[in-house]
Design a protein around this motif. Structure first.
Motif, PDB file in Angstrom:
ATOM      1  N   ILE A  25      24.768  16.540  73.470  1.00  0.00           N
ATOM      2  CA  ILE A  25      25.193  17.546  74.343  1.00  0.00           C
ATOM      3  C   ILE A  25      26.829  17.644  74.437  1.00  0.00           C
ATOM      4  CG2 ILE A  25      25.144  18.047  76.771  1.00  0.00           C
ATOM      5  CD1 ILE A  25      22.405  16.819  77.298  1.00  0.00           C
ATOM      6  N   LEU A  26      27.160  18.512  73.387  1.00  0.00           N
ATOM      7  CA  LEU A  26      28.689  18.771  73.414  1.00  0.00           C
ATOM      8  C   LEU A  26      28.893  20.092  73.507  1.00  0.00           C
ATOM      9  CD1 LEU A  26      29.487  16.782  69.837  1.00  0.00           C
ATOM     10  CD2 LEU A  26      29.936  15.985  72.238  1.00  0.00           C
ATOM     11  N   PRO A  27      29.704  20.467  74.721  1.00  0.00           N
ATOM     12  CA  PRO A  27      29.798  21.937  75.138  1.00  0.00           C
ATOM     13  C   PRO A  27      30.830  22.750  74.298  1.00  0.00           C
ATOM     14  CG  PRO A  27      31.349  20.407  76.245  1.00  0.00           C
ATOM     15  CD  PRO A  27      30.536  19.369  75.358  1.00  0.00           C
ATOM     16  N   THR A  28      31.024  24.055  74.626  1.00  0.00           N
ATOM     17  CA  THR A  28      31.666  24.765  73.868  1.00  0.00           C
ATOM     18  C   THR A  28      32.961  25.055  74.539  1.00  0.00           C
ATOM     19  OG1 THR A  28      30.617  26.646  74.629  1.00  0.00           O
ATOM     20  CG2 THR A  28      30.131  26.026  72.578  1.00  0.00           C
ATOM     21  N   ASN A  29      32.976  24.648  75.816  1.00  0.00           N
ATOM     22  CA  ASN A  29      34.375  24.724  76.591  1.00  0.00           C
ATOM     23  C   ASN A  29      34.422  23.557  77.543  1.00  0.00           C
ATOM     24  OD1 ASN A  29      32.186  26.604  77.925  1.00  0.00           O
ATOM     25  ND2 ASN A  29      33.533  25.981  79.694  1.00  0.00           N
ATOM     26  N   ASN A  30      35.735  23.459  78.200  1.00  0.00           N
ATOM     27  CA  ASN A  30      36.178  22.548  79.234  1.00  0.00           C
ATOM     28  C   ASN A  30      35.321  23.085  80.500  1.00  0.00           C
ATOM     29  OD1 ASN A  30      37.613  21.299  77.187  1.00  0.00           O
ATOM     30  ND2 ASN A  30      39.352  20.906  78.596  1.00  0.00           N
ATOM     31  N   LEU A 132      28.556   8.534  78.457  1.00  0.00           N
ATOM     32  CA  LEU A 132      27.041   8.030  78.292  1.00  0.00           C
ATOM     33  C   LEU A 132      26.237   9.236  78.947  1.00  0.00           C
ATOM     34  CD1 LEU A 132      24.758   5.945  77.637  1.00  0.00           C
ATOM     35  CD2 LEU A 132      25.228   4.866  79.585  1.00  0.00           C
ATOM     36  N   THR A 133      26.703   9.526  80.460  1.00  0.00           N
ATOM     37  CA  THR A 133      25.715  10.073  81.377  1.00  0.00           C
ATOM     38  C   THR A 133      25.764  11.631  80.618  1.00  0.00           C
ATOM     39  OG1 THR A 133      26.885   8.998  83.195  1.00  0.00           O
ATOM     40  CG2 THR A 133      25.937  11.053  83.737  1.00  0.00           C
ATOM     41  N   ARG A 134      26.853  11.974  79.948  1.00  0.00           N
ATOM     42  CA  ARG A 134      26.857  13.333  79.417  1.00  0.00           C
ATOM     43  C   ARG A 134      25.599  13.631  78.449  1.00  0.00           C
ATOM     44  NH1 ARG A 134      29.934  12.643  74.746  1.00  0.00           N
ATOM     45  NH2 ARG A 134      28.076  12.861  73.476  1.00  0.00           N
ATOM     46  N   TYR A 145      32.853  11.135  88.873  1.00  0.00           N
ATOM     47  CA  TYR A 145      33.953  10.978  90.212  1.00  0.00           C
ATOM     48  C   TYR A 145      33.769  11.712  91.212  1.00  0.00           C
ATOM     49  CZ  TYR A 145      35.677  10.110  85.380  1.00  0.00           C
ATOM     50  OH  TYR A 145      35.930   9.427  83.988  1.00  0.00           O
ATOM     51  N   GLY A 146      34.456  11.374  92.207  1.00  0.00           N
ATOM     52  CA  GLY A 146      34.473  12.175  93.600  1.00  0.00           C
ATOM     53  C   GLY A 146      35.515  13.126  93.567  1.00  0.00           C
ATOM     54  N   GLY A 147      35.457  13.952  94.364  1.00  0.00           N
ATOM     55  CA  GLY A 147      36.374  15.362  94.464  1.00  0.00           C
ATOM     56  C   GLY A 147      36.345  16.163  93.181  1.00  0.00           C
ATOM     57  N   PHE A 148      37.616  16.581  92.896  1.00  0.00           N
ATOM     58  CA  PHE A 148      37.553  17.489  91.737  1.00  0.00           C
ATOM     59  C   PHE A 148      37.570  16.618  90.043  1.00  0.00           C
ATOM     60  CE2 PHE A 148      39.433  19.804  95.228  1.00  0.00           C
ATOM     61  CZ  PHE A 148      38.885  20.986  95.011  1.00  0.00           C
ATOM     62  N   ALA A 149      36.821  17.302  89.251  1.00  0.00           N
ATOM     63  CA  ALA A 149      36.713  16.442  87.826  1.00  0.00           C
ATOM     64  C   ALA A 149      36.671  17.420  86.955  1.00  0.00           C
ATOM     65  CB  ALA A 149      35.505  15.619  87.723  1.00  0.00           C
ATOM     66  N   GLU A 150      37.250  17.236  85.763  1.00  0.00           N
ATOM     67  CA  GLU A 150      37.245  18.163  84.515  1.00  0.00           C
ATOM     68  C   GLU A 150      36.657  17.433  83.527  1.00  0.00           C
ATOM     69  OE1 GLU A 150      41.091  19.215  82.970  1.00  0.00           O
ATOM     70  OE2 GLU A 150      40.163  20.317  81.280  1.00  0.00           O
ATOM     71  N   TRP A 151      35.480  18.033  82.742  1.00  0.00           N
ATOM     72  CA  TRP A 151      34.670  17.661  81.582  1.00  0.00           C
ATOM     73  C   TRP A 151      35.632  18.158  80.357  1.00  0.00           C
ATOM     74  CZ3 TRP A 151      29.061  19.488  80.181  1.00  0.00           C
ATOM     75  CH2 TRP A 151      28.976  18.806  78.899  1.00  0.00           C
ATOM     76  N   ARG A 152      36.141  17.363  79.686  1.00  0.00           N
ATOM     77  CA  ARG A 152      36.916  17.577  78.544  1.00  0.00           C
ATOM     78  C   ARG A 152      35.905  17.994  77.245  1.00  0.00           C
ATOM     79  NH1 ARG A 152      42.320  14.977  80.140  1.00  0.00           N
ATOM     80  NH2 ARG A 152      42.864  16.338  81.879  1.00  0.00           N
ATOM     81  N   ASN A 157      32.933  15.314  66.393  1.00  0.00           N
ATOM     82  CA  ASN A 157      31.482  15.605  66.256  1.00  0.00           C
ATOM     83  C   ASN A 157      30.660  14.666  66.827  1.00  0.00           C
ATOM     84  OD1 ASN A 157      32.039  18.241  65.074  1.00  0.00           O
ATOM     85  ND2 ASN A 157      32.127  17.290  63.007  1.00  0.00           N
ATOM     86  N   ASP A 158      31.099  13.469  67.066  1.00  0.00           N
ATOM     87  CA  ASP A 158      30.297  12.193  67.405  1.00  0.00           C
ATOM     88  C   ASP A 158      30.557  11.960  69.121  1.00  0.00           C
ATOM     89  OD1 ASP A 158      32.840  11.298  67.710  1.00  0.00           O
ATOM     90  OD2 ASP A 158      32.583   9.448  66.886  1.00  0.00           O
ATOM     91  N   GLY A 159      31.098  13.064  69.539  1.00  0.00           N
ATOM     92  CA  GLY A 159      31.114  12.910  71.251  1.00  0.00           C
ATOM     93  C   GLY A 159      32.092  11.928  71.815  1.00  0.00           C
ATOM     94  N   SER A 160      32.923  11.273  70.877  1.00  0.00           N
ATOM     95  CA  SER A 160      33.582  10.110  71.471  1.00  0.00           C
ATOM     96  C   SER A 160      34.546  10.457  72.216  1.00  0.00           C
ATOM     97  CB  SER A 160      34.150   9.145  70.322  1.00  0.00           C
ATOM     98  OG  SER A 160      34.787  10.271  69.486  1.00  0.00           O
ATOM     99  N   ASP A 161      34.930  11.710  72.306  1.00  0.00           N
ATOM    100  CA  ASP A 161      36.044  12.374  73.150  1.00  0.00           C
ATOM    101  C   ASP A 161      35.730  13.425  74.093  1.00  0.00           C
ATOM    102  OD1 ASP A 161      35.655  14.123  71.027  1.00  0.00           O
ATOM    103  OD2 ASP A 161      37.748  14.570  70.747  1.00  0.00           O
ATOM    104  N   SER A 162      34.579  13.372  74.364  1.00  0.00           N
ATOM    105  CA  SER A 162      33.848  14.189  75.430  1.00  0.00           C
ATOM    106  C   SER A 162      33.538  13.490  76.423  1.00  0.00           C
ATOM    107  CB  SER A 162      32.392  15.357  74.664  1.00  0.00           C
ATOM    108  OG  SER A 162      32.251  16.331  75.328  1.00  0.00           O
ATOM    109  N   TYR A 163      34.292  13.754  77.603  1.00  0.00           N
ATOM    110  CA  TYR A 163      33.817  13.156  78.783  1.00  0.00           C
ATOM    111  C   TYR A 163      34.556  13.868  79.953  1.00  0.00           C
ATOM    112  CZ  TYR A 163      37.932  10.629  77.062  1.00  0.00           C
ATOM    113  OH  TYR A 163      39.033  10.475  76.570  1.00  0.00           O
TER     114      TYR A 163
END
Ligand code: PMV
Length: 324
Positions: A25-30, A132-134, A145-152, A157-163
């Motif tokens: 589950i890696l997205p094409t956009n934030n 992990l949840t992703r 997170y509470g309130g507003f959150a951004e998924w970067r 390719n291994d998802g290490s920077d997608s959270y």
């Protein structure tokens, strides 16, 4: 060996729509969302040395089939992290009405990730927990997170920077959301299938992806300044653009019903009468309306009067994952 966690669902103001990797589950956009106080899942994970498989009870009922498989596959990830081969008893209480058109998977996987890792004795930072949840459900990574959150989306390719990362806490702004529930039912195109079809066949998909950076930058400015008009109009336009991609897919599809359009028009009329209200819609026919506390009574009344609307559920913004 046993832990309980609570997580709320979230509503995306900048939508996640499209995957570049379906397996992890890696997205094409934030994307960017508001966590909602009104809708949550509470999950207890208890480890049992003598179990030969996981057990999953949702609202008192044992779960089998595809839904069970998603849970055990996710627990496999936690077992791998912990280096433990031990099965679990998972008990969840869902306070997310399925009919409200919220993905209970967002609060569900966020609560499961938190309770599961704690039961297995793993200590994760919020960022690690989000990553992990992703892998359980994409939109769930924002519910840490509470309130507003951004998924970067990340680049690797291994998802290490997608959270997801926090943008503004609950206390920052009392923005509210009305979930408008419609009577009509229709066979649903799941978000997974809808995204896949759109990515593979819609000529509008590139336009959608290219439009995200500007929306994101501007909505974050709007959130910071608590500017309802800015945040609402960007969220509304972003939602319309996401839904436009589905009309270009092959075969084409839409999540909207006739009442969906009526609610959209009513929200526009509210604005013409001076009430700041804006809509957003996920992968289903129901509409979520953004409004401010001082307009709650008016907004609720007007929405309830629309023929075809069966219920209106109001929510404030909610906290991130908590352990009980
Ligand atoms: O994470 P999923 O598979 O529930 O997909 C969510 C997709 C949308 O709700 C339409 C948009 C979003 O960002 O939540």
């Amino acid at each position: 060996m046993k832990a309980t966690a609570k997580a709320h669902t979230n509503i995306a103001l900048i939508k996640y729509w499209g995957k570049r990797n379906e397996e992890i589950i890696l997205p094409t956009n934030n994307s960017l969302s508001l966590t909602l106080d009104g809708f949550y899942t509470e999950t207890t994970v208890a480890l049992h040395e003598d179990y030969t498989e996981d057990h999953f009870i949702l609202d008192g009922q044992p779960v089998v089939g595809e839904q069970y498989k998603r849970v055990t596959t996710f627990l496999d990830l936690i077992r791998k992290l912990a280096g433990k081969n031990i099965y679990a008893d998972v008990r969840s209480i869902n306070n997310v009405p399925t009919a409200a058109g919220f993905a209970s998977s967002a609060s569900g996987f966020a609560a499961l990730a938190a309770a599961g890792t704690k039961a297995m004795g793993i200590h994760l930072s919020e960022q690690e927990l989000s990553r992990l949840t992703r892998q359980g459900s994409g939109s769930a990574c924002r519910s840490i997170y509470g309130g507003f959150a951004e998924w970067r989306m990340g680049k690797e390719n291994d998802g290490s920077d997608s959270y997801a990362v926090p943008i503004a806490p609950v206390e920052h702004w009392d923005l509210r959301v009305a979930a408008v529930i419609l009577s009509s039912t229709m066979k649903k195109v799941s978000s997974r299938e809808g995204m896949k079809r759109t990515v593979e066949s819609s000529p509008f998909f590139d336009g959608w992806v290219n439009s995200i950076p500007k929306d994101l930058e501007e909505i974050k400015e709007g959130i910071k300044a608590r500017n309802m008009e800015k945040v609402g109009s960007i969220a509304e336009a972003n939602c319309l653009r996401m839904h436009a991609t589905t009309l270009g897919a092959n075969p084409p599809f839409t999540y909207w019903h006739d009442t969906t359009l009526t609610v959209m028009q009513t929200v526009k009329q509210l604005r013409e009468q001076g009430v700041p209200a804006y809509f957003t819609i996920d992968a289903g026919p129901n509409v979520k309306v953004l409004y401010l506390p001082e307009n709650e009574k008016t907004v609720e009344k007007v929405l309830r009067e629309i023929p075809g609307v069966t219920d209106v559920r109001l929510s404030k913004s909610g906290q991130g994952v908590t352990y009980i």
